[in-house]
Write a protein that holds these residues in place. Structure first.
Motif, PDB file in Angstrom:
ATOM      1  N   GLY A  28       0.946  -1.252  -0.054  1.00  0.00           N
ATOM      2  CA  GLY A  28       0.173  -0.066  -0.117  1.00  0.00           C
ATOM      3  C   GLY A  28       0.795   1.258   0.190  1.00  0.00           C
ATOM      4  O   GLY A  28       0.554   2.201  -0.751  1.00  0.00           O
ATOM      5  N   LEU A  29       1.928   1.265   0.864  1.00  0.00           N
ATOM      6  CA  LEU A  29       2.932   2.464   0.854  1.00  0.00           C
ATOM      7  C   LEU A  29       3.614   2.513  -0.403  1.00  0.00           C
ATOM      8  O   LEU A  29       3.788   3.633  -0.788  1.00  0.00           O
ATOM      9  N   LEU A  30       4.116   1.470  -0.952  1.00  0.00           N
ATOM     10  CA  LEU A  30       4.663   1.452  -2.285  1.00  0.00           C
ATOM     11  C   LEU A  30       3.717   2.019  -3.091  1.00  0.00           C
ATOM     12  O   LEU A  30       4.234   2.844  -4.194  1.00  0.00           O
ATOM     13  N   LEU A  31       2.536   1.808  -3.455  1.00  0.00           N
ATOM     14  CA  LEU A  31       1.338   2.303  -4.382  1.00  0.00           C
ATOM     15  C   LEU A  31       1.243   3.840  -4.148  1.00  0.00           C
ATOM     16  O   LEU A  31       1.278   4.381  -5.035  1.00  0.00           O
ATOM     17  N   ILE A  32       1.068   4.422  -2.827  1.00  0.00           N
ATOM     18  CA  ILE A  32       1.211   5.581  -2.534  1.00  0.00           C
ATOM     19  C   ILE A  32       2.183   6.509  -3.046  1.00  0.00           C
ATOM     20  O   ILE A  32       1.978   7.469  -3.762  1.00  0.00           O
ATOM     21  N   SER A  33       3.502   5.629  -2.913  1.00  0.00           N
ATOM     22  CA  SER A  33       4.413   6.512  -3.189  1.00  0.00           C
ATOM     23  C   SER A  33       4.847   6.585  -4.673  1.00  0.00           C
ATOM     24  O   SER A  33       5.250   7.682  -5.252  1.00  0.00           O
ATOM     25  N   LEU A  34       4.389   5.728  -5.366  1.00  0.00           N
ATOM     26  CA  LEU A  34       4.533   5.750  -6.934  1.00  0.00           C
ATOM     27  C   LEU A  34       3.543   6.911  -7.475  1.00  0.00           C
ATOM     28  O   LEU A  34       3.725   7.485  -8.146  1.00  0.00           O
ATOM     29  N   LEU A  35       2.308   6.747  -6.746  1.00  0.00           N
ATOM     30  CA  LEU A  35       1.271   7.798  -7.274  1.00  0.00           C
ATOM     31  C   LEU A  35       1.664   9.290  -6.919  1.00  0.00           C
ATOM     32  O   LEU A  35       1.435  10.149  -7.861  1.00  0.00           O
ATOM     33  N   LEU A  36       2.221   9.605  -5.720  1.00  0.00           N
ATOM     34  CA  LEU A  36       2.519  10.840  -5.229  1.00  0.00           C
ATOM     35  C   LEU A  36       4.048  11.313  -5.844  1.00  0.00           C
ATOM     36  O   LEU A  36       4.070  12.534  -5.938  1.00  0.00           O
ATOM     37  N   LEU A  47     -11.302   1.572   0.667  1.00  0.00           N
ATOM     38  CA  LEU A  47     -10.333   1.624   1.775  1.00  0.00           C
ATOM     39  C   LEU A  47     -10.909   1.147   3.039  1.00  0.00           C
ATOM     40  O   LEU A  47     -12.002   1.763   3.292  1.00  0.00           O
ATOM     41  N   TYR A  48     -10.240   0.390   3.368  1.00  0.00           N
ATOM     42  CA  TYR A  48     -11.028  -0.474   5.036  1.00  0.00           C
ATOM     43  C   TYR A  48      -9.970  -0.244   5.725  1.00  0.00           C
ATOM     44  O   TYR A  48      -8.673  -0.098   5.537  1.00  0.00           O
ATOM     45  N   PRO A  89     -11.031  -3.498 -17.227  1.00  0.00           N
ATOM     46  CA  PRO A  89     -12.572  -3.695 -17.687  1.00  0.00           C
ATOM     47  C   PRO A  89     -13.028  -2.590 -17.091  1.00  0.00           C
ATOM     48  O   PRO A  89     -12.677  -2.069 -15.839  1.00  0.00           O
ATOM     49  N   GLU A  90     -14.190  -2.196 -17.796  1.00  0.00           N
ATOM     50  CA  GLU A  90     -15.152  -1.076 -17.380  1.00  0.00           C
ATOM     51  C   GLU A  90     -15.224  -1.107 -15.717  1.00  0.00           C
ATOM     52  O   GLU A  90     -15.315  -0.133 -15.144  1.00  0.00           O
ATOM     53  N   ARG A  91     -15.770  -2.217 -15.393  1.00  0.00           N
ATOM     54  CA  ARG A  91     -16.101  -2.326 -13.732  1.00  0.00           C
ATOM     55  C   ARG A  91     -14.832  -3.069 -13.195  1.00  0.00           C
ATOM     56  O   ARG A  91     -14.796  -4.098 -12.519  1.00  0.00           O
ATOM     57  N   SER A  92     -13.889  -1.980 -12.758  1.00  0.00           N
ATOM     58  CA  SER A  92     -12.871  -2.411 -11.921  1.00  0.00           C
ATOM     59  C   SER A  92     -12.764  -1.499 -10.789  1.00  0.00           C
ATOM     60  O   SER A  92     -13.304  -0.403 -10.403  1.00  0.00           O
ATOM     61  N   VAL A  93     -12.386  -2.208  -9.444  1.00  0.00           N
ATOM     62  CA  VAL A  93     -12.008  -1.464  -8.338  1.00  0.00           C
ATOM     63  C   VAL A  93     -11.016  -2.130  -7.652  1.00  0.00           C
ATOM     64  O   VAL A  93     -10.974  -3.330  -7.821  1.00  0.00           O
ATOM     65  N   VAL A  94     -10.504  -1.363  -7.046  1.00  0.00           N
ATOM     66  CA  VAL A  94      -9.140  -1.624  -6.185  1.00  0.00           C
ATOM     67  C   VAL A  94      -9.581  -1.968  -4.803  1.00  0.00           C
ATOM     68  O   VAL A  94     -10.492  -0.934  -4.115  1.00  0.00           O
ATOM     69  N   ILE A  95      -9.350  -2.858  -3.838  1.00  0.00           N
ATOM     70  CA  ILE A  95      -9.951  -2.997  -2.428  1.00  0.00           C
ATOM     71  C   ILE A  95      -8.490  -3.043  -1.671  1.00  0.00           C
ATOM     72  O   ILE A  95      -7.536  -3.819  -1.971  1.00  0.00           O
ATOM     73  N   THR A  96      -8.205  -2.253  -0.668  1.00  0.00           N
ATOM     74  CA  THR A  96      -7.103  -2.115   0.140  1.00  0.00           C
ATOM     75  C   THR A  96      -7.566  -1.709   1.629  1.00  0.00           C
ATOM     76  O   THR A  96      -8.552  -1.515   1.907  1.00  0.00           O
ATOM     77  N   GLU A 108      -7.874 -11.965   9.320  1.00  0.00           N
ATOM     78  CA  GLU A 108      -9.048 -13.121   9.695  1.00  0.00           C
ATOM     79  C   GLU A 108      -9.963 -13.040   8.853  1.00  0.00           C
ATOM     80  O   GLU A 108     -10.737 -14.076   8.434  1.00  0.00           O
ATOM     81  N   TYR A 109     -10.519 -11.854   8.358  1.00  0.00           N
ATOM     82  CA  TYR A 109     -11.744 -11.731   7.864  1.00  0.00           C
ATOM     83  C   TYR A 109     -11.865 -11.281   6.440  1.00  0.00           C
ATOM     84  O   TYR A 109     -13.000 -11.594   5.793  1.00  0.00           O
ATOM     85  N   ALA A 110     -11.004 -10.773   5.927  1.00  0.00           N
ATOM     86  CA  ALA A 110     -10.881 -10.472   4.564  1.00  0.00           C
ATOM     87  C   ALA A 110      -9.756 -11.043   3.652  1.00  0.00           C
ATOM     88  O   ALA A 110     -10.327 -10.993   2.332  1.00  0.00           O
ATOM     89  N   PHE A 111      -8.953 -11.621   4.338  1.00  0.00           N
ATOM     90  CA  PHE A 111      -7.953 -12.316   3.147  1.00  0.00           C
ATOM     91  C   PHE A 111      -8.655 -13.543   2.678  1.00  0.00           C
ATOM     92  O   PHE A 111      -9.348 -14.317   3.307  1.00  0.00           O
TER      93      PHE A 111
END
Length: 138
Positions: A16-24, A61-62, A116-123, A133-136
């Motif tokens: 997650g931090l890598l992705l944020i670094s790449l974007l910013l 973002l959760y 694809p048109e219906r794409s969503v990132v979950i993080t 425990e609940y999301a993986f």
């Protein structure tokens, strides 16, 4: 087993931090902006995006998950109940949303591929054990 859970949490946080670094911080920043990403994007037209590929990718973002019976969601606004999270994931699956992998997302952001048109990132923004425990995926 606990060491493994902590390890995966650290990996998720690092990615997650890598992705944020790449974007910013990367030269891709202007490309990302020109691709339609912004802090407050325009909502897609009714019925979805008109093009066959995504023009932007929403990010869900959760922070923390807990069973409704714990009551934690009542005292911590950053906590989503496990039941609500599962219902949200079921909705995305039922509606045939695509969740790109990190390499797919980076290729999209760099302009190398379409999504694809219906794409969503979950993080998840932290490495809480509840994420594992609940999301993986099992």
């Amino acid at each position: 087993m606990r060491k493994t859970r902590v390890h995966w949490s650290v990996v998720a946080l690092t990615v997650g931090l890598l992705l944020i670094s790449l974007l910013l911080l990367s030269p891709l920043r202007d490309d990302v902006r020109s691709a339609g990403f912004s802090a407050s994007p325009e909502p897609p037209p009714k019925g979805g995006v008109a093009s066959p590929s995504a023009r932007s990718v929403p990010v869900l973002l959760y922070h923390n998950l807990a069973p409704a019976s714990s009551g934690l969601h009542r005292t911590n606004a950053m906590t989503v109940t496990v039941e609500a999270f599962r219902a949200q994931m079921k909705y995305l699956a039922d509606q045939k949303y695509h969740t790109p992998t990190l390499p797919e997302l980076l290729a999209y952001l760099s302009g190398d591929t379409a999504l694809p048109e219906r794409s969503v990132v979950i993080t998840f923004d932290d490495g809480y054990e509840s994420n594992w425990e609940y999301a993986f995926p099992s």
